[in-house]
Structures are given as C-alpha cells and as structure tokens.
Design a protein around this motif. Structure first.
Motif, PDB file in Angstrom:
ATOM      1  N   LEU A   1      36.660   2.391 -43.815  1.00  0.00           N
ATOM      2  CA  LEU A   1      35.779   1.595 -42.939  1.00  0.00           C
ATOM      3  C   LEU A   1      36.349   0.220 -42.606  1.00  0.00           C
ATOM      4  O   LEU A   1      36.431  -0.178 -41.440  1.00  0.00           O
TER       5      LEU A   1
ATOM      6  N   TYR B   1      37.642  -0.976 -38.980  1.00  0.00           N
ATOM      7  CA  TYR B   1      36.923  -2.047 -38.293  1.00  0.00           C
ATOM      8  C   TYR B   1      37.917  -3.096 -37.779  1.00  0.00           C
ATOM      9  O   TYR B   1      37.827  -3.549 -36.628  1.00  0.00           O
TER      10      TYR B   1
ATOM     11  N   ASN C   1      24.097  11.979 -36.370  1.00  0.00           N
ATOM     12  CA  ASN C   1      23.551  11.413 -37.600  1.00  0.00           C
ATOM     13  C   ASN C   1      24.353  10.245 -38.149  1.00  0.00           C
ATOM     14  O   ASN C   1      23.923   9.580 -39.081  1.00  0.00           O
TER      15      ASN C   1
ATOM     16  N   PHE D   1      25.987   6.998 -39.371  1.00  0.00           N
ATOM     17  CA  PHE D   1      25.248   5.765 -39.640  1.00  0.00           C
ATOM     18  C   PHE D   1      26.144   4.559 -39.882  1.00  0.00           C
ATOM     19  O   PHE D   1      26.063   3.559 -39.163  1.00  0.00           O
ATOM     20  N   VAL D   2      27.015   4.640 -40.866  1.00  0.00           N
ATOM     21  CA  VAL D   2      27.690   3.418 -41.299  1.00  0.00           C
ATOM     22  C   VAL D   2      28.676   2.894 -40.249  1.00  0.00           C
ATOM     23  O   VAL D   2      28.754   1.684 -40.010  1.00  0.00           O
TER      24      VAL D   2
ATOM     25  N   LEU E   1      26.879   1.235 -37.450  1.00  0.00           N
ATOM     26  CA  LEU E   1      26.268   0.014 -37.982  1.00  0.00           C
ATOM     27  C   LEU E   1      27.247  -1.156 -37.953  1.00  0.00           C
ATOM     28  O   LEU E   1      26.889  -2.269 -37.570  1.00  0.00           O
ATOM     29  N   ILE E   2      28.503  -0.898 -38.359  1.00  0.00           N
ATOM     30  CA  ILE E   2      29.424  -2.035 -38.430  1.00  0.00           C
ATOM     31  C   ILE E   2      30.121  -2.315 -37.103  1.00  0.00           C
ATOM     32  O   ILE E   2      30.484  -3.443 -36.828  1.00  0.00           O
TER      33      ILE E   2
ATOM     34  N   PRO F   1      20.023   6.202 -35.170  1.00  0.00           N
ATOM     35  CA  PRO F   1      19.801   5.974 -36.604  1.00  0.00           C
ATOM     36  C   PRO F   1      19.774   4.485 -36.965  1.00  0.00           C
ATOM     37  O   PRO F   1      19.018   4.072 -37.841  1.00  0.00           O
TER      38      PRO F   1
ATOM     39  N   LEU G   1      16.450   2.675 -35.850  1.00  0.00           N
ATOM     40  CA  LEU G   1      15.305   2.758 -36.764  1.00  0.00           C
ATOM     41  C   LEU G   1      15.109   1.457 -37.532  1.00  0.00           C
ATOM     42  O   LEU G   1      13.984   1.070 -37.840  1.00  0.00           O
ATOM     43  N   MET G   2      16.215   0.784 -37.839  1.00  0.00           N
ATOM     44  CA  MET G   2      16.133  -0.444 -38.636  1.00  0.00           C
ATOM     45  C   MET G   2      15.319  -1.523 -37.920  1.00  0.00           C
ATOM     46  O   MET G   2      14.780  -2.413 -38.561  1.00  0.00           O
TER      47      MET G   2
END
Lengths: 305, 310
Positions: free
Chosen positions: A150, A154, A234, A236-237, A240-241, A252, A255-256
């Motif tokens: 990750l 990134y 699905n 997510f991570v 997210l970043i 996904p 939702l936060m």
C-alpha cells in the motif's frame, strides 16, 4: 453386497423418522449422520444466523426512525419509508459514489480480464526465451501480501501525479497473476487439433485468440471476470488512501460519510447506504453462484491478486 | 564440434525459413501480449517490496524533500515500544481466534451440509453470501447490531437478564465484537472448502470403517479429520494470511480504538503512514508483516511439495 448388511445391522428408527420412506441405504451418503429433525434444526439455525443480520439491514433501511428507536425492538416494521434513502443523498453525494464505483469496477475488471487473457495466451502458445522462468516470476507475485504494498504504491501513484484520479484508483488492481495463471491452465487444456486446423487455414494468433480460444473459454473467463468485479466493487483500503475529495470516493468509503465522528447519523440512513453497496453483489451472486464459488475458492488458493 | 551440433539441435535444425519467421513473430507477439501485465506486476507488486525495505531504514513524512537514511533506528524503536508489542499481541489474538474458531465452526457446518438434507443448497449459499459482500458494508450492519440501545445484540443480553455492553466504545468488548464480525464473514468460505474436501473423500474407506463398527464420532475423529488434513492445512495458511491483513472491519467499526484496543498490525501500518505521516516507521512495521507472512507462505510451499511426493 456390503450395503444391505449395514442397514440390516443398524437401528431402523432413523429410517422411520425420515420424511421419505423410499430413502434407501444407497442414498444415505457416507459420512452423513442420517436424516433427522435435529439436522434440520441446526440447518435452520445456521441459516438464521446469516439471514438475520441481512434482514435487519434491509428492514432498518426502510423503517421510520420511530420504529428503529423503539424498544422493545420492532422486528417486523409496520411502515415502509423512503426517507432514509433520501437523507443518505442529502448527507453525502451518493450519485458520485455510485458513478465512481460503477466506473472503477467496469473499467478495472475489463482491463484486468483483457490483460489476463492476452498474457495467458502468450504463456500458453507463444515462444519466448526464458518463458518458464518468467512464468515463475509472475506467479511469485502471489506471495506478496497486498497490505505491505500500500505505502509504496501510494507513493508511486503520487509520483505519477494520479492521486485522486480514476487512473490512480484502477491501475494497481489491473495487474493479475492469478487470473492469468487460471486462464493459462485452461487454455492449455483446449484440444490441440483445433489449433492445427486453424493454422492450416492460415489463421494468425490474433484470429486464433479471438475466434477460437476466447469462445471456447467463456466459463473460465466468466469466473475470472466475476471475481474481478466483486474485488473491485468491494475494495476498501486502496480507494480510501488514493482518493481525498468526497466526489472521488467509491461506495464502500462513502458509507463512512453516513457515520459522524461521534457516532452515527442515523441507523436507518447508514443501513440504506449499506444496502446500495450490498445489493448489486448479492444479485450477481444469486445468478452466478457456481462460477463465483469456484473462482473465489481458487483465488484464495493463490492469494487473490 | 559436438558442442556446436548440440546447440544447433537445440535451436531446431530443420526449421524452415517460414517457420523461423513465424517463430520470430511469435516472440514479438509474446512481448506485446504479456508485457503490459508483467510490467504492472513488477511496478505494483515487486517494486513495493524493495522500496518498502529501503523506506523502513529512513525517516520521512511524505512532504520533506527526500527520505533521510537512519539505519535500523525504526526497528529498534518498534521493538522497544510497549505500544508495538501490544499491537503484536492483539494481532496474535486476532489471528489465532479468527482462524481457530472459523475452522472449528467451518468443519461443523460442512459436516451438517454433507448430510444433504433438503434445503442444504440454499443454506450453503446463504452462509457463503457474506464472502461476496464488502467488508465495509458488513461492518456497518454489525455496528448497528452492537448498538447498546437499539441493536439486536441487546435483545440477547436482555433475554438473559443482562444489560448490553457498549461494545464498540468499551475497550474490553471492542476486540471480541470485531472478532465475531470477522468470523461471521469468513466461516462460509471455510465451510465450502471443507465440504469440497469431504465430497472428494474415497467412500470405500468410510464404508470399511463403518463395517468395522465405528460410530459417528470415531468415524469423524479417526477417518474424516485425518483425510481432511491437507484441506485444514490449506485453510490454516490462507485464513492466517487473510486475518493478518484484515482491515475494513477495523476501519469502519473502531478505527483501531478505543485507545488502541483493536489496533492490529494491519491497522498500525495504515495509521502510522496515512494518519501520522511516519513513513519510515510504517514501512518498518510493513517489513515485520512481510517477514511473518513470507514465513507462513514458505511453510505452505514446503507442505505442497511434500504432498506432491506422496
């Protein structure tokens, strides 16, 4: 000869209790514990343990707040409302989340499957110096744990100037060692005569791939594609970043936004957002269960990349 | 002389001119077909491992001009910090409980499914379904179930005359809550794999044992369980690798808290890099995860090798 002896020596009451008297020793599979009421009871309990949370999800999404926050719990809602869904759209840009999720899933999966098909064809039928070694190097990628990559991915995407873009969302997920492996194994199992005939007809590799290999491998390609769709949807991570503006978020992550920092906006609103995330994949699963199970159990064997 | 002959034989001596041309074209096509995928794998799977190793020896905050080389300092800091040792402890609990309980429940479910009662296919599908749903969505649903005032869990606690704990905000209950969710999500997969293992069993062995008068438990303990050991080993490895990297459930439900009660290694790696900008420190924790998972993976490969031999 052996089978009749077994039943004769066994107590008969399990046969009596069975709903179908025609059930024979032959049908009673090895390792089975016989048909009995407690088997049904356990089966029902297992089903309930997995259905009830999903039932709560669906009903809460359409319950009024009065019913959600009533105690004792209203297990069966008496009223049906769209309010929660509407509120979800007011709290966060769900249009954008849906659009992003659909785009990333479609483009990502198509790219992934396309690359896997071409790579698999190359490894199955085309010559290249050191091909075997290259194949092992590719498979080695399955051993690299995704979570460890990750940080550097990134940074790489940042250096390419792709943070908060569709390209940045999609690119790292397009590499596929497992899908390629699966398809190559399948391609190698195709009957060789077909290829000889094609060669005699003067078909080039592109034509062989397009009009022979792909049509003959639809189930295998469908499996790889379905697993890719589920993974992308699905995911997510990574989203997210790699995204940082609300309008670039996928479902996904979206939702936060229905969850305030100090708690939840409203359970009804959060559940209606969750339903939007869950429903498409449940439908896909409903219609393609067999391919998905083979694909996912196989993918776990290889690490899933 | 001979050397020349063999090398010639190796490169197919009777290759016709047209075949050679086709062959060259094939090599070029291979490059065209396979290069994009292989390049992506190199950039996004292999390069990160190397660069992560280097970054773990540096201090950087994403913004500064370049990572500053500091040697093993990050590692020393990690292994002398009580926080990180606690993270490792929580990770160990997480992995052992999730994998252990999933396997026991999974084999029990598979035994139930193998009874072939009417409706089994439907229930198998229902139990497997969470595996295709986003972890974030599952986490959201269970967040509601664990709500101490309005959630389903309260019904069960009230039924036995207790008040529901405030699961997610209570340091003692947060980790158990997350473990329940992870097991709920993963057990369907385990049971399907076990079911496949059971269906692939030689029925004559089971028949023979039954003729010898083995009861159900003996049959399970002495025959079925040993025959399933390759399946069990496969599941232990893959489930362990998965449990180590569990993330979305933690992110949505607790964010590693309360305090650091649910901070596993995977959350720690993310948190250090993306919430605290401690790039080098996060990379060092990443290396720890890499080494642990690599050891597990090598174990798996050795096992597969052994299995192939007998």
């Amino acid at each position: 000869m052996a089978a009749p002896t077994t039943t004769a020596s066994r107590p008969r009451n399990s046969d009596v209790a069975a709903p179908t008297p025609g059930l024979t020793k032959r049908r009673r599979r090895q390792g089975s514990l016989g048909r009995s009421w407690w088997g049904f009871l356990l089966l029902a309990a297992a089903a309930l343990a997995f259905i009830i949370p999903l039932y709560m999800l669906v009903t809460t999404a359409f319950k009024t707040n009065a019913e959600i926050y009533a105690w004792p719990m209203r297990f069966f809602p008496s009223e049906f409302t769209w309010t929660n869904l509407r509120t979800a759209w007011e709290v966060a840009p769900f249009d954008a989340f849906i659009k992003n999720s659909v785009l990333v899933t479609l483009i990502g999966s198509v790219a992934k499957v396309t690359l896997a098909v071409f790579t698999a064809y190359a490894f199955a039928f085309l010559p290249f110096p050191g091909k075997k070694g290259l194949f092992l190097v590719m498979l080695g990628a399955l051993m690299v744990p995704g979570h460890v990559t990750l940080l550097v991915n990134y940074i790489t995407i940042g250096n390419l100037g792709l943070i908060n873009t569709y390209a940045g969302l999609i690119l790292p997920g397009v590499a596929s060692a497992f899908g390629t492996f699966l398809l190559r194994q399948h391609f190698m199992s195709l009957p060789g005569e077909v290829f000889e005939a094609a060669e005699l007809d003067g078909a080039g590799h592109f034509r062989t791939l397009r009009s022979l290999v792909v049509p003959m491998s639809v189930p295998a390609i469908a499996t790889v594609a379905l697993v890719a769709v589920i993974d992308e949807w699905n995911s997510f991570v990574w989203p997210l970043i790699i995204t940082n503006s609300v309008n670039m978020r996928t479902l996904p992550i979206g939702l936060m936004y229905l969850k305030a920092n100090d708690g939840v906006t409203s359970w009804g609103v959060l559940m209606s957002g969750t339903l939007i995330v869950v429903l498409p994949m449940l439908l896909v699963f409903l219609f393609a269960q067999r391919y998905i199970v083979t694909g996912l159990t196989g993918a776990a064997a290889g690490g899933g990349r | 002389m001979t050397g020349l002959a063999t090398s010639k034989a190796h490169s197919t001596p009777r290759m016709s001119a047209t075949y050679r041309k086709r062959h060259r074209r094939g090599v070029a096509l291979f490059a065209l077909f396979a290069f994009p995928n292989l390049a992506l794998i190199a950039v996004f799977a292999y390069w990160p491992v190397l660069e992560n190793l280097y970054l773990s020896l540096t201090r950087w905050d994403f913004i500064g001009p370049a990572p500053v080389f500091i040697g093993l300092e990050n590692y020393v800091q990690l292994f002398t910090s009580a926080t990180f040792l606690d993270v490792l402890r929580i990770t160990l609990i997480w992995v052992v409980v999730v994998v252990g309980v999933s396997l026991v429940l999974g084999i029990a479910l598979a035994s139930l499914f193998s009874m072939k009662l009417p409706g089994t296919t439907l229930v198998t599908g229902i139990v497997f379904a969470p595996h295709v749903i986003a972890g974030a969505a599952i986490a959201a649903v269970w967040l509601f179930i664990f709500d101490p005032n309005y959630g389903l869990a309260r019904v069960f606690f009230n039924a036995v005359g207790l008040n529901s704990p405030s699961w997610i905000t209570d340091a003692a209950w947060a980790l158990p809550a997350l473990l329940i969710v992870s097991i709920w999500k993963g057990v369907g997969f385990v049971s399907i794999v076990y079911l496949a293992g059971m269906q692939g069993m030689p029925s004559d062995v089971l028949e023979a044992a039954r003729l010898d008068g083995a009861n159900r438990w003996q049959l399970f303990r002495r025959i079925i369980l040993p025959l399933l050991s390759p399946t069990t080993f496969f599941l232990v490895i893959t489930q362990t690798i998965g449990a180590f990297q569990a993330f979305d459930v933690i992110a949505v439900m607790t964010g590693g808290g309360p305090a650091s009660a649910t901070t596993t290694l995977s959350w720690f790696i993310y948190d250090q890099a993306f919430n605290r900008s401690n790039v080098g420190y996060s990379a060092a924790a990443g290396t720890v995860m890499f080494v642990l998972l690599m050891a597990i993976t090598i174990l798996q490969f050795r096992f597969v090798e052994r299995k192939v031999h007998y």
